[in-house]
Design a protein around this motif. Structure first.
Motif, mmCIF file in Angstrom:
data_model
loop_
_atom_site.group_PDB
_atom_site.id
_atom_site.type_symbol
_atom_site.label_atom_id
_atom_site.label_comp_id
_atom_site.label_asym_id
_atom_site.label_seq_id
_atom_site.Cartn_x
_atom_site.Cartn_y
_atom_site.Cartn_z
ATOM 1 N N PHE A 279 -33.339 0.665 -41.217
ATOM 2 C CA PHE A 279 -34.142 0.129 -40.125
ATOM 3 C C PHE A 279 -35.066 1.210 -39.558
ATOM 4 N N ALA A 280 -34.572 2.421 -39.362
ATOM 5 C CA ALA A 280 -35.378 3.526 -38.823
ATOM 6 C C ALA A 280 -36.488 3.897 -39.791
ATOM 7 N N LEU A 281 -36.169 3.937 -41.056
ATOM 8 C CA LEU A 281 -37.164 4.279 -42.073
ATOM 9 C C LEU A 281 -38.248 3.204 -42.129
ATOM 10 N N THR A 282 -37.855 1.945 -42.082
ATOM 11 C CA THR A 282 -38.812 0.840 -42.102
ATOM 12 C C THR A 282 -39.694 0.876 -40.859
ATOM 13 N N ALA A 283 -39.107 1.129 -39.705
ATOM 14 C CA ALA A 283 -39.875 1.215 -38.458
ATOM 15 C C ALA A 283 -40.867 2.371 -38.511
ATOM 16 N N PHE A 284 -40.453 3.482 -39.065
ATOM 17 C CA PHE A 284 -41.326 4.657 -39.194
ATOM 18 C C PHE A 284 -42.513 4.353 -40.105
ATOM 19 N N ALA B 91 -44.900 1.939 -38.329
ATOM 20 C CA ALA B 91 -45.632 2.633 -37.257
ATOM 21 C C ALA B 91 -46.722 3.523 -37.849
ATOM 22 N N THR B 92 -46.430 4.203 -38.920
ATOM 23 C CA THR B 92 -47.410 5.072 -39.572
ATOM 24 C C THR B 92 -48.584 4.264 -40.090
ATOM 25 N N VAL B 93 -48.314 3.147 -40.716
ATOM 26 C CA VAL B 93 -49.377 2.296 -41.251
ATOM 27 C C VAL B 93 -50.236 1.750 -40.118
ATOM 28 N N LEU B 94 -49.632 1.314 -39.038
ATOM 29 C CA LEU B 94 -50.392 0.746 -37.928
ATOM 30 C C LEU B 94 -51.250 1.804 -37.225
ATOM 31 N N VAL B 95 -50.711 2.996 -37.091
ATOM 32 C CA VAL B 95 -51.455 4.058 -36.417
ATOM 33 C C VAL B 95 -52.602 4.546 -37.295
#
Length: 153
Positions: free
Chosen positions: A8-13, A16-20
């Protein structure tokens, strides 16, 4: 459980990276337009500076320069005429090299005279560069005339 939290943390990271990293294209376009506008302003400033640097001489400055130029050229012509007269008056056999040097000096003086006559005092002409070139040429001619009779052998 640890594995699911890590996933879950890896997926969220990653999300977030793609969106930023994905900016809106309109922001990029606006930024590019700003950069182009800045570049145009810089170009306009550079053109104005060049125009200021290449200003034509004032009418009074040109008249004064032209008078001193004509005077210098006339003096050179008189000095060349004296050299020719000395060559004839001394009764020496005329050295071909001596006559050739006099002819070269006369040609240089005529070239300078033609340069001054051809110069157009307008905003498209580079007044400072013209004055610098003229002064260099006239100084070279003056030095050549002074050293005319010096034999370096």
């Amino acid at each position: 459980m640890k594995k699911s939290i890590f996933t879950f943390a890896l997926t969220a990271f990653i999300i977030a990276t793609v969106l930023v990293s994905c900016q809106d294209t309109s922001k990029k376009e606006e930024q590019a337009r700003d950069n182009v506008e800045d570049a145009r302003r810089d170009l306009d400033d550079a053109k104005k500076e060049l125009s200021d640097a290449r200003q034509a001489a004032t009418a009074e400055e040109w008249k004064s320069f032209r008078a001193s130029t004509d005077s210098t050229i006339r003096q050179n012509e008189l000095q060349i005429a004296k050299m020719k007269a000395n060559m004839k008056n001394k009764g020496k056999s005329i050295d071909a090299m001596y006559a050739k040097k006099i002819e070269e000096l006369e040609q240089k003086n005529n070239n300078i005279k033609l340069q001054v006559q051809a110069y157009k005092n307008d905003t498209n002409s580079d007044w400072e560069a013209f004055k610098e070139e003229y002064n260099r040429d006239i100084n070279e001619l003056g030095t050549a005339m002074k050293n005319f009779t010096v034999d370096n052998k």
